[in-house]
Design a protein around this motif. Structure first.
Motif: not given
Lengths: 162, 148
Positions: A31, A35, A38, A41-42, A45-46, A49-50, A53, A125, A129, A132
């Motif tokens: 688990h 976690q 996950a 990956r998050d 992805l962030h 995105i940055l 953009l 990132y 994450k 965090e």
């Protein structure tokens, strides 16, 4: 004849405990890794995105205006895959070491140096994450390298561009 | 099945029930944690996307004002916030820079003279929640985009 059912019951309970105890430990470890993946990956992805953009912290932005002009314009950055290599128990950290390996794609950015910058942000990132997610920001440095969970320590390999 | 759980006196089914609930809670907890992380990422991404859209919109309006010739005018209204954050827009002859919470996004613009109304500043600051007019002004055979 008295007590037969109780012995069967005790055997079943004993076996259940013997099975459930290691199962719980292994489930909790799985688990935690789940976690962390996950969160990675998050974070990846962030970062993508940055990157896509072209929206950066001010200091980085002004560095890029001199050294990596291509990166101040938007580009198409995608995360293809996030996997990991278990490098076993690390004596220095006293935790199991996991190396994250992120695969990404940015067909419009061809320069190796530019791709390194994009990849560094994605990795940053991803590690951030994880920290965090497990609230371990105070255990690591400003680059979140390595990132810690309770039982694992995470590092990142250079992003593979596809 | 539900009636067995409520009427069973031996508690054997209740144990199954408790284990199932335990696993269910574990799975739901993981899903909630992942969903929360994703929501946060989406919100941050949305802020960056809005900043990018704003800078592109202003850069496009400047290009259009310049290309359409003398006297062409476009009115732009800047949003009051970008996803709840204050921001500032700096426009000069090379492009449009949007700053939000210590981050920057830039939109390139082909080199042209951009100034305020009286022509004393080459860099124009655009603030949130205001209406701006972009006008093509010709003086000494040179076109410039005036923002006021």
């Amino acid at each position: 004849m008295q007590g037969q059912l109780s012995i069967e019951f005790l055997l079943v309970i004993g076996l259940s405990v013997m099975v459930l105890f290691p199962l719980t430990i292994s489930l909790s470890e799985a688990h935690e890794l789940n976690q962390a993946m996950a969160a990675a990956r998050d974070g990846a992805l962030h970062g993508a995105i940055l990157d896509g953009l072209a929206f950066y912290p001010e200091e980085t932005f002004f560095n890029y205006t001199y050294e990596h002009k291509r990166l101040i314009n938007p580009s198409n950055v995608k995360i293809v895959k996030v996997d990991y290599i278990n490098q076993g128990f690390n004596r220095t950290y006293q935790k199991t070491k996991i190396q994250l390996h992120i695969h990404a794609s940015a067909p419009s950015v061809t320069s190796k140096a530019d791709r390194n910058c994009l990849g560094d942000r994605i990795n940053f990132y991803a590690r951030k994450k994880i920290c965090e997610s497990f609230e371990t920001q105070n255990l690591t440095n400003s680059l979140f390298n390595p990132a810690y969970s309770n039982k694992y320590v995470f590092t990142t390999a250079d992003v593979s561009w596809e | 099945m539900g009636s067995y759980i409520t009427t069973d006196q031996c508690a054997s089914l209740n144990l199954d029930f408790m284990i199932s609930i335990l696993f269910l809670l574990l799975i739901l907890g993981s899903i909630a944690s992942v969903a929360e992380g994703r929501m946060k990422t989406v919100q941050q991404g949305e802020e960056a996307a809005e900043a990018r859209l704003l800078s592109e919109e202003i850069a496009q309006a400047i290009e259009e004002t310049y290309l359409r010739g003398e006297g062409h005018e476009i009115t732009l209204k800047t949003p009051t916030k970008l996803k709840g954050s204050d921001y500032i827009v700096q426009v000069n002859q090379s492009g449009v820079l949007v700053r939000v919470k210590g981050r920057c996004g830039y939109s390139f613009s082909y080199s042209k003279q951009v100034s305020n109304l009286d022509g004393t500043q080459d860099e124009v600051i655009m603030l949130p929640g205001r209406s701006y007019t972009l006008q093509n002004v010709k003086d000494n055979n040179h076109h410039r985009v005036v923002i006021f």
